[in-house]
Scaffold this motif. Structure first.
Motif, mmCIF file in Angstrom:
data_model
loop_
_atom_site.group_PDB
_atom_site.id
_atom_site.type_symbol
_atom_site.label_atom_id
_atom_site.label_comp_id
_atom_site.label_asym_id
_atom_site.label_seq_id
_atom_site.Cartn_x
_atom_site.Cartn_y
_atom_site.Cartn_z
ATOM 1 N N GLU A 114 -16.585 0.268 2.531
ATOM 2 C CA GLU A 114 -15.201 0.578 2.189
ATOM 3 C C GLU A 114 -14.670 -0.366 1.121
ATOM 4 N N ALA A 115 -15.076 -1.638 1.197
ATOM 5 C CA ALA A 115 -14.629 -2.600 0.180
ATOM 6 C C ALA A 115 -15.175 -2.234 -1.191
ATOM 7 N N LEU A 116 -16.452 -1.858 -1.243
ATOM 8 C CA LEU A 116 -17.049 -1.509 -2.531
ATOM 9 C C LEU A 116 -16.481 -0.203 -3.067
ATOM 10 N N CYS A 117 -16.188 0.744 -2.175
ATOM 11 C CA CYS A 117 -15.648 2.030 -2.606
ATOM 12 C C CYS A 117 -14.202 1.937 -3.076
ATOM 13 N N SER A 118 -13.543 0.829 -2.787
ATOM 14 C CA SER A 118 -12.129 0.710 -3.136
ATOM 15 C C SER A 118 -11.911 0.513 -4.630
ATOM 16 N N ASN A 119 -12.977 0.258 -5.369
ATOM 17 C CA ASN A 119 -12.870 -0.015 -6.799
ATOM 18 C C ASN A 119 -13.928 0.812 -7.536
ATOM 19 N N PRO A 120 -13.533 1.650 -8.497
ATOM 20 C CA PRO A 120 -14.538 2.449 -9.225
ATOM 21 C C PRO A 120 -15.644 1.597 -9.837
ATOM 22 N N ARG A 121 -15.348 0.352 -10.218
ATOM 23 C CA ARG A 121 -16.369 -0.501 -10.830
ATOM 24 C C ARG A 121 -17.467 -0.871 -9.838
ATOM 25 N N THR A 122 -17.106 -1.034 -8.558
ATOM 26 C CA THR A 122 -18.079 -1.485 -7.567
ATOM 27 C C THR A 122 -18.585 -0.347 -6.678
ATOM 28 N N ALA A 123 -18.068 0.865 -6.845
ATOM 29 C CA ALA A 123 -18.472 1.987 -5.986
ATOM 30 C C ALA A 123 -19.984 2.176 -6.036
ATOM 31 N N SER A 150 -26.548 -6.746 -10.067
ATOM 32 C CA SER A 150 -26.557 -5.302 -10.314
ATOM 33 C C SER A 150 -26.883 -4.946 -11.757
ATOM 34 N N GLY A 151 -26.899 -5.945 -12.631
ATOM 35 C CA GLY A 151 -27.144 -5.664 -14.045
ATOM 36 C C GLY A 151 -25.882 -5.656 -14.884
ATOM 37 N N ASP A 152 -24.734 -5.869 -14.260
ATOM 38 C CA ASP A 152 -23.454 -5.888 -14.961
ATOM 39 C C ASP A 152 -22.677 -7.089 -14.415
ATOM 40 N N ALA A 153 -22.492 -8.110 -15.230
ATOM 41 C CA ALA A 153 -21.872 -9.347 -14.761
ATOM 42 C C ALA A 153 -20.443 -9.110 -14.262
ATOM 43 N N ARG A 154 -19.690 -8.231 -14.926
ATOM 44 C CA ARG A 154 -18.322 -7.966 -14.496
ATOM 45 C C ARG A 154 -18.317 -7.243 -13.150
ATOM 46 N N ARG A 155 -19.249 -6.333 -12.964
ATOM 47 C CA ARG A 155 -19.343 -5.651 -11.670
ATOM 48 C C ARG A 155 -19.760 -6.636 -10.584
ATOM 49 N N ASP A 156 -20.690 -7.541 -10.904
ATOM 50 C CA ASP A 156 -21.125 -8.528 -9.918
ATOM 51 C C ASP A 156 -19.948 -9.368 -9.435
ATOM 52 N N ALA A 157 -19.113 -9.808 -10.373
ATOM 53 C CA ALA A 157 -17.950 -10.607 -10.000
ATOM 54 C C ALA A 157 -16.988 -9.792 -9.138
#
Length: 207
Positions: A114-123, A150-157
Motif C-alpha cells: 500500500e505504501a508503494l502504491c500510494s505514489n505513481p513513482r514507486t508503484a 531499482s535502477g532509478d535513484a529518484r525512485r529508490d529515494a
C-alpha cells in the motif's frame, strides 16, 4: 512446508548449489514468491542444486535439502510468500507465537504494498528491488535499506521514504524473522503470474 502444488504447473529450474541467500533470490525471481528470512538464518548455508521441471513447492524443498531449514508458505492480500525457519520448529498454529506469525507476514506485505502504491513513482510493476527493514515494537518499519536498487535513484529515494512512513497497526510477534527481506518483482504482462496490481484508488497509475 510449502503448500501442495497439485494445481501449479512445473517450472524449469536451473539453480546450482551456491550461497543459500543467492539461491533463494533466484527462486523468488522465477516463481514470483517473495522471501521473508533473517539474514543470519541463511548465513554460511549452501543450497542444494535444483535442475529440471518441478512444481514450485517441490523445487523449494529440494533447494533447502541439507540446509537444516524448511519453508512455510503464507498467504497475504498481495499473494504468497515463504518464511524460512529451522527444521523441527513448531508448525504455524502449534503455539501462540508461531500462530500469530502465520498472518503477520501478510500484514507486512500489505503495508509495504500500500505504501508503494500510494505514489505513481514507486508503484510496483515495472521494476525489481530488494528491500530490508525491521519492524519495531509499535509496528513501524525502521532501518529501511535497498539491498538491490531499482535502477532509478529518484525512485529508490521515494521507496525508502514511503516505507519509513509505514505503520502496520500491530506489534510483530516475537518469532517474526528480523530483519525482513522482501523482493519486489516486475509484474508479468499477462497470465497466471501477472501478479497483483495497485488498486486504482491508490492514485498510482497501472504499470
Amino acid at each position: 512446508m510449502p503448500a501442495p502444488d497439485a494445481a501449479t504447473p512445473p517450472l524449469a529450474f536451473d539453480i546450482p548449489a551456491q550461497p543459500l541467500a543467492d539461491a533463494l533470490r533466484q527462486y523468488a525471481l522465477l516463481t514470483r514468491q517473495p522471501a521473508l528470512f533473517r539474514s543470519e538464518i541463511v548465513a554460511g548455508r549452501v543450497s542444494s542444486p535444483v535442475h529440471g521441471p518441478y512444481p514450485p513447492g517441490e523445487a523449494l524443498q529440494r533447494l533447502l535439502e541439507g540446509t537444516g531449514l524448511i519453508a512455510e508458505t503464507v498467504e497475504g492480500s498481495t499473494g504468497k510468500a515463504f518464511v524460512l525457519k529451522a527444521a523441527g520448529a513448531a508448525p504455524a498454529g502449534g503455539g501462540a507465537g508461531l500462530g500469530n506469525l502465520t498472518g503477520y507476514p501478510g500484514l507486512v506485505q500489505t503495508g509495504v504494498w500500500e505504501a508503494l502504491c500510494s505514489n505513481p513513482r514507486t508503484a510496483p510493476g515495472t521494476y525489481r528491488s530488494l528491500l530490508r527493514f525491521r519492524v519495531d515494537a509499535g509496528g513501524a518499519l525502521r532501518a529501511v535499506q535497498l539491498l538491490g536498487p531499482s535502477g532509478d535513484a529518484r525512485r529508490d529515494a521515494a521507496i525508502v521514504a514511503a516505507l519509513q512512513r509505514v505503520q502496520l497497526g500491530a506489534p510483530p510477534p516475537a518469532d517474526l524473522p528480523q530483519p525482513v527481506i522482501m523482493l519486489i518483482l516486475p509484474r508479468a504482462a499477462r497470465g497466471p503470474d501477472a501478479g497483483p496490481r495497485c488498486a486504482p484508488a491508490s492514485g498510482a497509475q497501472p504499470p
